[in-house]
Design a protein around this motif. Structure first.
Motif, mmCIF file in Angstrom:
data_model
loop_
_atom_site.group_PDB
_atom_site.id
_atom_site.type_symbol
_atom_site.label_atom_id
_atom_site.label_comp_id
_atom_site.label_asym_id
_atom_site.label_seq_id
_atom_site.Cartn_x
_atom_site.Cartn_y
_atom_site.Cartn_z
ATOM 1 N N LYS A 118 0.787 -1.244 0.038
ATOM 2 C CA LYS A 118 -0.079 0.014 0.003
ATOM 3 C C LYS A 118 0.734 1.177 -0.048
ATOM 4 C CE LYS A 118 -3.887 -2.181 2.452
ATOM 5 N NZ LYS A 118 -4.624 -2.153 3.437
ATOM 6 N N GLY A 119 0.250 2.406 -0.503
ATOM 7 C CA GLY A 119 0.980 3.721 -0.211
ATOM 8 C C GLY A 119 2.163 3.724 -1.073
ATOM 9 N N GLU A 120 3.144 4.199 -0.532
ATOM 10 C CA GLU A 120 4.550 4.514 -1.238
ATOM 11 C C GLU A 120 5.160 3.230 -1.625
ATOM 12 O OE1 GLU A 120 3.478 5.828 1.691
ATOM 13 O OE2 GLU A 120 3.825 7.901 1.193
ATOM 14 N N ALA A 121 4.968 2.255 -0.798
ATOM 15 C CA ALA A 121 5.711 0.907 -1.085
ATOM 16 C C ALA A 121 5.288 0.349 -2.565
ATOM 17 C CB ALA A 121 5.450 -0.133 -0.072
ATOM 18 N N TYR A 122 3.833 0.402 -2.857
ATOM 19 C CA TYR A 122 3.136 -0.057 -3.942
ATOM 20 C C TYR A 122 3.895 0.747 -5.281
ATOM 21 C CZ TYR A 122 -0.321 -1.162 -7.517
ATOM 22 O OH TYR A 122 -1.072 -1.694 -8.437
ATOM 23 N N TYR A 123 3.941 1.998 -5.239
ATOM 24 C CA TYR A 123 4.407 2.962 -6.072
ATOM 25 C C TYR A 123 5.973 2.532 -6.334
ATOM 26 C CZ TYR A 123 0.099 5.271 -6.146
ATOM 27 O OH TYR A 123 -1.569 5.465 -5.908
ATOM 28 N N GLU A 124 6.621 2.464 -5.367
ATOM 29 C CA GLU A 124 8.104 2.105 -5.347
ATOM 30 C C GLU A 124 8.146 0.617 -6.268
ATOM 31 O OE1 GLU A 124 9.780 2.143 -1.552
ATOM 32 O OE2 GLU A 124 9.517 4.225 -1.228
ATOM 33 N N ALA A 125 7.473 -0.166 -5.903
ATOM 34 C CA ALA A 125 7.777 -1.632 -6.602
ATOM 35 C C ALA A 125 7.598 -1.365 -8.213
ATOM 36 C CB ALA A 125 6.377 -2.692 -5.886
ATOM 37 N N HIS A 126 6.695 -0.538 -8.452
ATOM 38 C CA HIS A 126 6.585 -0.371 -9.904
ATOM 39 C C HIS A 126 7.737 0.588 -10.344
ATOM 40 C CE1 HIS A 126 2.572 -1.914 -8.864
ATOM 41 N NE2 HIS A 126 2.278 -2.082 -10.390
ATOM 42 N N MET A 127 8.577 0.898 -9.750
ATOM 43 C CA MET A 127 9.554 1.691 -10.133
ATOM 44 C C MET A 127 10.675 1.013 -10.587
ATOM 45 S SD MET A 127 9.522 5.173 -7.575
ATOM 46 C CE MET A 127 10.892 5.525 -8.257
ATOM 47 N N LYS B 278 -1.121 -8.594 -19.892
ATOM 48 C CA LYS B 278 -0.454 -7.950 -18.972
ATOM 49 C C LYS B 278 1.026 -8.240 -19.233
ATOM 50 C CE LYS B 278 -0.375 -7.286 -14.023
ATOM 51 N NZ LYS B 278 -1.245 -7.780 -12.810
ATOM 52 N N ASN B 279 1.323 -9.529 -19.726
ATOM 53 C CA ASN B 279 2.557 -9.986 -19.713
ATOM 54 C C ASN B 279 3.076 -9.386 -20.879
ATOM 55 O OD1 ASN B 279 2.423 -12.010 -17.966
ATOM 56 N ND2 ASN B 279 1.926 -13.771 -19.261
ATOM 57 N N LEU B 280 2.455 -9.183 -22.014
ATOM 58 C CA LEU B 280 3.019 -8.177 -23.025
ATOM 59 C C LEU B 280 3.414 -6.872 -22.797
ATOM 60 C CD1 LEU B 280 3.740 -8.712 -26.035
ATOM 61 C CD2 LEU B 280 1.251 -7.753 -26.832
ATOM 62 N N ILE B 281 2.422 -6.116 -21.946
ATOM 63 C CA ILE B 281 2.925 -4.899 -21.467
ATOM 64 C C ILE B 281 3.974 -4.746 -20.775
ATOM 65 C CG2 ILE B 281 1.836 -3.138 -19.927
ATOM 66 C CD1 ILE B 281 -0.934 -3.638 -20.948
ATOM 67 N N TYR B 282 4.137 -5.829 -19.879
ATOM 68 C CA TYR B 282 5.396 -5.838 -18.870
ATOM 69 C C TYR B 282 6.834 -5.945 -19.539
ATOM 70 C CZ TYR B 282 2.774 -5.845 -14.498
ATOM 71 O OH TYR B 282 2.097 -5.319 -13.398
ATOM 72 N N LEU B 283 6.591 -6.655 -20.735
ATOM 73 C CA LEU B 283 7.831 -7.037 -21.641
ATOM 74 C C LEU B 283 8.200 -5.510 -22.254
ATOM 75 C CD1 LEU B 283 9.864 -8.993 -22.767
ATOM 76 C CD2 LEU B 283 8.442 -9.331 -24.641
ATOM 77 N N LEU B 284 7.127 -4.944 -22.836
ATOM 78 C CA LEU B 284 7.428 -3.685 -23.346
ATOM 79 C C LEU B 284 7.980 -2.583 -22.312
ATOM 80 C CD1 LEU B 284 4.330 -3.361 -25.603
ATOM 81 C CD2 LEU B 284 6.425 -3.901 -26.172
ATOM 82 N N ILE B 285 7.578 -2.580 -21.059
ATOM 83 C CA ILE B 285 8.150 -1.807 -20.040
ATOM 84 C C ILE B 285 9.682 -2.081 -19.830
ATOM 85 C CG2 ILE B 285 8.156 -1.420 -17.736
ATOM 86 C CD1 ILE B 285 5.011 -1.583 -17.832
ATOM 87 N N LEU B 286 10.044 -3.573 -19.969
ATOM 88 C CA LEU B 286 11.435 -3.903 -19.816
ATOM 89 C C LEU B 286 12.219 -3.630 -20.567
ATOM 90 C CD1 LEU B 286 10.732 -7.607 -18.277
ATOM 91 C CD2 LEU B 286 11.660 -5.598 -17.043
ATOM 92 N N VAL B 287 11.457 -3.566 -22.032
ATOM 93 C CA VAL B 287 12.394 -2.681 -22.915
ATOM 94 C C VAL B 287 12.420 -1.393 -22.818
ATOM 95 C CG1 VAL B 287 12.301 -2.434 -25.725
ATOM 96 C CG2 VAL B 287 11.553 -4.659 -24.713
ATOM 97 N N PHE B 288 11.607 -0.685 -22.492
ATOM 98 C CA PHE B 288 11.764 0.598 -22.287
ATOM 99 C C PHE B 288 12.868 0.956 -21.162
ATOM 100 C CE2 PHE B 288 10.710 4.404 -19.352
ATOM 101 C CZ PHE B 288 10.597 5.490 -20.311
ATOM 102 N N TYR B 289 12.806 0.244 -20.407
ATOM 103 C CA TYR B 289 13.985 0.272 -19.135
ATOM 104 C C TYR B 289 15.208 0.156 -19.709
ATOM 105 C CZ TYR B 289 11.446 0.676 -14.559
ATOM 106 O OH TYR B 289 10.603 1.109 -13.482
ATOM 107 N N GLY B 290 15.131 -0.744 -20.397
ATOM 108 C CA GLY B 290 16.744 -1.081 -21.304
ATOM 109 C C GLY B 290 17.177 -0.005 -22.052
ATOM 110 N N VAL B 291 16.283 0.514 -22.781
ATOM 111 C CA VAL B 291 16.674 1.713 -23.767
ATOM 112 C C VAL B 291 16.947 3.054 -23.057
ATOM 113 C CG1 VAL B 291 16.090 3.037 -25.558
ATOM 114 C CG2 VAL B 291 15.521 0.635 -25.569
ATOM 115 N N ALA B 292 16.200 3.311 -22.152
ATOM 116 C CA ALA B 292 16.306 4.470 -21.197
ATOM 117 C C ALA B 292 17.515 4.432 -20.367
ATOM 118 C CB ALA B 292 15.093 4.587 -20.385
ATOM 119 N N LEU B 293 17.767 3.393 -19.783
ATOM 120 C CA LEU B 293 19.263 3.272 -19.043
ATOM 121 C C LEU B 293 20.461 3.228 -19.790
ATOM 122 C CD1 LEU B 293 18.035 0.655 -16.437
ATOM 123 C CD2 LEU B 293 18.432 2.875 -16.068
ATOM 124 N N MET B 294 20.298 2.599 -20.935
ATOM 125 C CA MET B 294 21.604 2.690 -21.865
ATOM 126 C C MET B 294 21.764 3.952 -22.415
ATOM 127 S SD MET B 294 24.092 1.145 -23.001
ATOM 128 C CE MET B 294 23.790 -0.602 -22.186
#
Length: 371
Positions: free
Chosen positions: A310-319, A343-359
């Motif tokens: 709940k609260g901040e912990a829930y949002y931190e988990a999604h970060m 949901k799996n497909l959306i989560y995979l796209l989020i991971l791709v976004f993470y990788g591109v943004a960090l690199m």
């Protein structure tokens, strides 16, 4: 891309890993983590030290006691103590639960009157206390169902339950797949965090500063070796999970492999950012452990479901990417929906976004000059 320069850097990095024997740790550490935590973490609470005080001493009270005696979750300690003595033993840490059957227990049941059972649980550790409470409630419900069946009473509500995805309720099925998210986040990040900062400490980074090698070629060469080495870990860890821990695999191996490769790329990008900003290897190592290991455990879903936060912990988990990766991994091992789940497909796209943004961030922060 200058393939000659990239090849030379790759050979140099691989030779340094072999010479420093860090290549052994690349495979030893992940395997050690999965065996230590896979066998060490247990959510199930068995052999709970339980005191049963029977003030009724009737047929029904003995039948109730037999349900606890024949359960692996309880280890019955005694029957003839007083309540004061039992609670004193709990205060001294020698008893986990006290169950008190009151006088008139059978008489009230036969007459259909309200009856109560006293239950005291050591809740010093809330998770363990809640688990013990659930076991006691479940045992009492089973005893009540047997009583209804024996007395041939009318069943107002009949529960027909079925466990899905982890029918055997094995801790290994719930914990070991989640460990992959922690291992593949921590191990590659630590290795890549030492790549550039090591060059700074040894002074060899000036070779890069003074050479015409582009940042793109430099980073490709630096990250290719750890990416390839940890890609092999994907298959090694899969063998440990399926053959040693006997975790079922119901999904697509391609999805497991693809998601893990993207996740390793994210981990390497995190280590790269730390390596660029840190000036010593010890600082890089400590920072990488803090920003990967701690969130990895807290937000992987192993110890606590993300939906329960709940609260901040829930949002931190999604970060943090570990939540998205572990969701897909649990699906590939235990459920098998794959990309038919939106949901799996959306989560995979989020991971791709993470990788591109960090690199991209790493490329922008890397400068060909001494700060």
């Amino acid at each position: 891309m200058n393939t000659g320069v990239v090849k030379a850097y790759i050979i140099k990095e691989l030779a340094e890993l072999v010479r420093s024997r860090m290549i052994v740790l690349v495979y030893l550490v992940p395997s050690m983590i999965i065996f230590l935590f896979g066998y060490g973490i247990r959510l199930e609470v068995t052999h709970t030290r339980t005191l049963l005080i029977d003030h009724d001493r009737t047929r029904m009270s003995y039948q109730l006691i037999s349900h606890f005696e024949h359960s692996k979750y309880f280890e019955i300690k005694g029957y003839n103590l007083t309540e004061k003595e039992a609670l004193e033993l709990m205060k001294r840490g020698k008893v986990d639960a006290v169950i008190i059957i009151p006088e008139g227990f059978e008489r009230n049941l036969i007459k259909g009157l309200k009856t109560e059972i006293g239950v005291f649980i050591d809740a010093s550790f809330p998770l363990r206390g809640t688990t013990i409470q659930s076991y006691i409630e479940g045992t009492l419900i089973n005893a009540a169902k047997d009583y209804i069946s024996q007395e041939k009473l009318k069943k107002v509500i009949e529960i027909n339950q079925r466990l899905l995805f982890n029918q055997s309720m094995r801790d290994e099925n719930a914990i070991v797949p989640g460990l992959l998210g922690i291992i593949l986040l921590v191990a590659p990040a630590i290795l890549s965090a030492l790549l550039i900062v090591r060059e700074k400490e040894y002074g060899t980074i000036f070779n890069f500063y003074s050479s015409p090698v582009s940042k793109r070629d430099f980073l490709i060469a630096k990250l290719s070796v750890p990416f390839f080495l940890h890609s092999i870990n994907i298959f090694i860890l899969f063998l440990w999970v399926t053959y040693f821990f006997k975790v079922p695999f119901r999904g697509s191996f391609f999805i497991y492999w693809l998601t893990s490769e993207i996740y390793i790329f994210i981990s390497l990008s995190i280590g790269l950012l730390v390596s660029i900003m840190a000036r010593t290897q010890i600082v890089a190592l400590i920072v990488t452990i803090i920003i990967t290991l701690i969130p990895g455990f807290l937000y992987s879903g192993i110890l606590m479901p993300i939906s329960s936060m709940k609260g901040e912990a829930y949002y931190e988990a999604h970060m943090f990417p570990v939540m998205y990766y572990n969701h897909i991994i649990y699906d590939t091992f235990l459920i098998g929906q794959g990309f038919s789940s939106e949901k799996n497909l959306i989560y995979l796209l989020i991971l791709v976004f993470y990788g591109v943004a960090l690199m991209v961030s790493g490329v922008m922060l890397l400068k060909k000059e001494m700060r």
